[in-house]
Write a protein that holds these residues in place. Structure first.
Motif, PDB file in Angstrom:
ATOM      1  N   GLY A  25     -36.569 -16.249  60.420  1.00  9.42           N
ATOM      2  CA  GLY A  25     -37.967 -15.939  60.200  1.00  9.42           C
ATOM      3  C   GLY A  25     -38.372 -14.588  60.756  1.00  9.42           C
ATOM      4  O   GLY A  25     -37.551 -13.819  61.258  1.00  9.42           O
ATOM      5  N   TYR A  26     -39.662 -14.302  60.683  1.00  9.73           N
ATOM      6  CA  TYR A  26     -40.193 -13.031  61.174  1.00  9.73           C
ATOM      7  C   TYR A  26     -39.907 -12.859  62.665  1.00  9.73           C
ATOM      8  O   TYR A  26     -39.624 -11.756  63.132  1.00  9.73           O
ATOM      9  N   CYS A  27     -39.948 -13.966  63.419  1.00  8.10           N
ATOM     10  CA  CYS A  27     -39.721 -13.889  64.868  1.00  8.10           C
ATOM     11  C   CYS A  27     -38.249 -13.696  65.225  1.00  8.10           C
ATOM     12  O   CYS A  27     -37.925 -13.361  66.361  1.00  8.10           O
ATOM     13  N   ARG A  28     -37.362 -13.988  64.271  1.00 10.29           N
ATOM     14  CA  ARG A  28     -35.918 -13.798  64.423  1.00 10.29           C
ATOM     15  C   ARG A  28     -35.268 -14.766  65.408  1.00 10.29           C
ATOM     16  O   ARG A  28     -34.096 -14.650  65.709  1.00 10.29           O
ATOM     17  N   MET A  29     -36.015 -15.721  65.914  1.00 12.64           N
ATOM     18  CA  MET A  29     -35.518 -16.603  66.953  1.00 12.64           C
ATOM     19  C   MET A  29     -35.012 -17.930  66.390  1.00 12.64           C
ATOM     20  O   MET A  29     -35.544 -18.442  65.406  1.00 12.64           O
ATOM     21  N   PRO A  30     -33.974 -18.497  67.026  1.00 12.18           N
ATOM     22  CA  PRO A  30     -33.514 -19.831  66.642  1.00 12.18           C
ATOM     23  C   PRO A  30     -34.540 -20.877  67.037  1.00 12.18           C
ATOM     24  O   PRO A  30     -35.538 -20.573  67.702  1.00 12.18           O
ATOM     25  N   ALA A  31     -34.312 -22.108  66.646  1.00 15.12           N
ATOM     26  CA  ALA A  31     -35.235 -23.190  67.002  1.00 15.12           C
ATOM     27  C   ALA A  31     -35.145 -23.521  68.485  1.00 15.12           C
ATOM     28  O   ALA A  31     -36.134 -23.902  69.107  1.00 15.12           O
ATOM     29  N   ALA A  32     -33.936 -23.388  69.050  1.00 14.22           N
ATOM     30  CA  ALA A  32     -33.755 -23.641  70.477  1.00 14.22           C
ATOM     31  C   ALA A  32     -34.326 -22.469  71.270  1.00 14.22           C
ATOM     32  O   ALA A  32     -34.266 -21.316  70.832  1.00 14.22           O
ATOM     33  N   PRO A  33     -34.896 -22.725  72.455  1.00 15.85           N
ATOM     34  CA  PRO A  33     -35.587 -21.669  73.190  1.00 15.85           C
ATOM     35  C   PRO A  33     -34.670 -20.565  73.702  1.00 15.85           C
ATOM     36  O   PRO A  33     -33.540 -20.812  74.133  1.00 15.85           O
ATOM     37  N   VAL A  45     -29.534 -20.085  64.978  1.00 13.38           N
ATOM     38  CA  VAL A  45     -29.879 -19.006  64.054  1.00 13.38           C
ATOM     39  C   VAL A  45     -31.363 -19.051  63.720  1.00 13.38           C
ATOM     40  O   VAL A  45     -31.937 -20.131  63.526  1.00 13.38           O
ATOM     41  N   GLY A  46     -31.978 -17.860  63.664  1.00 16.70           N
ATOM     42  CA  GLY A  46     -33.355 -17.753  63.228  1.00 16.70           C
ATOM     43  C   GLY A  46     -33.488 -16.743  62.106  1.00 16.70           C
ATOM     44  O   GLY A  46     -33.053 -15.602  62.249  1.00 16.70           O
ATOM     45  N   MET A  49     -34.796 -26.556  61.277  1.00 11.42           N
ATOM     46  CA  MET A  49     -36.195 -26.719  60.903  1.00 11.42           C
ATOM     47  C   MET A  49     -36.613 -25.587  59.967  1.00 11.42           C
ATOM     48  O   MET A  49     -36.135 -24.470  60.073  1.00 11.42           O
ATOM     49  N   LEU A  50     -37.496 -25.895  59.015  1.00 16.24           N
ATOM     50  CA  LEU A  50     -38.136 -24.886  58.190  1.00 16.24           C
ATOM     51  C   LEU A  50     -39.465 -24.573  58.850  1.00 16.24           C
ATOM     52  O   LEU A  50     -40.337 -25.431  58.965  1.00 16.24           O
ATOM     53  N   ASP A  74     -35.340  -8.529  71.245  1.00 18.65           N
ATOM     54  CA  ASP A  74     -34.863  -9.916  71.325  1.00 18.65           C
ATOM     55  C   ASP A  74     -33.962 -10.198  72.520  1.00 18.65           C
ATOM     56  O   ASP A  74     -33.146 -11.130  72.485  1.00 18.65           O
ATOM     57  N   PHE A  75     -34.098  -9.421  73.589  1.00 18.77           N
ATOM     58  CA  PHE A  75     -33.310  -9.695  74.777  1.00 18.77           C
ATOM     59  C   PHE A  75     -33.708 -11.044  75.359  1.00 18.77           C
ATOM     60  O   PHE A  75     -34.887 -11.394  75.435  1.00 18.77           O
ATOM     61  N   GLY A  76     -32.710 -11.809  75.789  1.00 18.01           N
ATOM     62  CA  GLY A  76     -32.989 -13.090  76.419  1.00 18.01           C
ATOM     63  C   GLY A  76     -31.754 -13.959  76.475  1.00 18.01           C
ATOM     64  O   GLY A  76     -30.677 -13.570  76.009  1.00 18.01           O
ATOM     65  N   ARG A  77     -31.932 -15.126  77.056  1.00 18.30           N
ATOM     66  CA  ARG A  77     -30.831 -16.073  77.208  1.00 18.30           C
ATOM     67  C   ARG A  77     -31.238 -17.417  76.616  1.00 18.30           C
ATOM     68  O   ARG A  77     -32.321 -17.913  76.919  1.00 18.30           O
ATOM     69  N   PRO A  78     -30.372 -18.033  75.817  1.00 19.16           N
ATOM     70  CA  PRO A  78     -30.682 -19.378  75.324  1.00 19.16           C
ATOM     71  C   PRO A  78     -30.730 -20.385  76.475  1.00 19.16           C
ATOM     72  O   PRO A  78     -29.910 -20.326  77.397  1.00 19.16           O
ATOM     73  N   VAL A  79     -31.693 -21.277  76.434  1.00 16.74           N
ATOM     74  CA  VAL A  79     -31.787 -22.364  77.402  1.00 16.74           C
ATOM     75  C   VAL A  79     -32.095 -23.646  76.632  1.00 16.74           C
ATOM     76  O   VAL A  79     -32.617 -23.599  75.521  1.00 16.74           O
TER      77      VAL A  79
END
Length: 291
Positions: free
Chosen positions: A21-29, A18-19, A1-2, A74-79
């Motif tokens: 953007g400014y948030c650095r996060m991928p599209a998936a949570p 891959v993310g 997604m853009l 950006d600590f966290g786990r993909p779900v």
């Protein structure tokens, strides 16, 4: 997604992995914690707690963020979206009065999917207030309670502390939209919030005038009883404040008392946090609990 979900409108590529953007996060949570939380406002936490889900990454850049482990580092786990829905129902089974999506702005598309089928308890959108009206409109009818920050009314302060000079304009528009969607606050027979908007403001050192300006705007913008206002005094120096040394201290008692008196004189209904809340232990452990 853009991605153009937040006011920065990066138009950045975000794939499931891959993310950019400014948030650095991928599209998936990506999330860092899911658990009952007892330290929200009383009509949200209630007796059993709010079912909080903390997302990683952030579209703001607040230098004082107490959640920097997840917002900056950006600590966290993909779900998966499916797993996120399961987590919501697990929290409900544990007794959560509501499901509280914390820092969800850059995951608005995910929250919308999770809420395609209504949950058995209210859904809470708990954001920094830096939201796009267009993004919020896509959530209409799915979010019952909006819990935004309103950090600043001064663009220069917003730029210095959150790298977002457009924050005041964006937050005002976002909060108006939130209130339009929810209408006046509505409670159940035990005093728990079922629907409505609660506006938060964290008092910063040396920024009592900023707090007063925010309260003036809320008082003038919304008829009495439409929204609740939460004046927060939990500020604790955190992270690298070398570029903003004026923030490297706790609030003075006089600053708190001045802001509280101003809120009371305005007759703003809501909550005033006690000074004892300014402790590091009030920041939940981000240890992947509940994921």
């Amino acid at each position: 997604m853009l991605c153009n979900l937040c006011p920065r409108r990066c138009n950045a590529l975000r794939t499931d992995m891959v993310g950019e953007g400014y948030c650095r996060m991928p599209a998936a949570p990506v999330a860092a914690r899911a658990a009952l939380h007892m330290w929200e406002e009383p009509p949200i936490s209630g007796a059993r707690g709010s079912g909080t889900i903390f997302f990683s990454g952030c579209s703001l850049g607040c230098v004082f963020c107490q959640n920097e482990k997840i917002s900056h580092q950006d600590f966290g786990r993909p779900v998966t979206v499916e797993r996120l829905r399961e987590i919501c129902l697990e929290l409900v089974a544990q007794g959560a009065h509501n499901i509280n999506f914390v820092n969800p702005t850059h995951y608005a598309h995910v929250v919308r999917q999770v809420l395609e089928e209504p949950l058995p308890v209210p859904a809470v959108w708990n954001s920094g207030g830096y939201d796009r009206v267009e993004t919020l409109r896509a959530l209409e009818g799915r979010v019952s309670i909006y819990l935004p920050d309103f950090k600043y009314l001064d663009p220069k302060t917003a730029e210095r502390y959150s790298a977002a000079p457009d924050y005041p304009q964006a937050a005002r528009a976002a909060i108006r939209e939130m209130v339009r969607q929810t209408g006046p606050c509505r409670f159940d027979e035990s005093g728990l919030l079922l629907q409505g908007t609660v506006i938060r403001h964290l008092i910063l050192p040396g920024q009592v005038n900023q707090a007063k300006a925010v309260m003036d705007w809320v008082s003038e913008e919304f008829p009495r009883g439409t929204v609740l206002f939460s004046l927060m005094s939990q500020y604790t120096p955190w992270g690298d404040l070398s570029r903003t040394p004026e923030l490297n201290r706790r609030l003075r008692r006089g600053e708190m008392e001045s802001a509280i008196a101003y809120m009371q004189n305005l007759g703003l209904p809501g909550f005033c946090q006690e000074r004892t809340s300014a402790r590091e232990e009030y920041t939940p452990p981000f240890d992947l609990t509940g994921l």
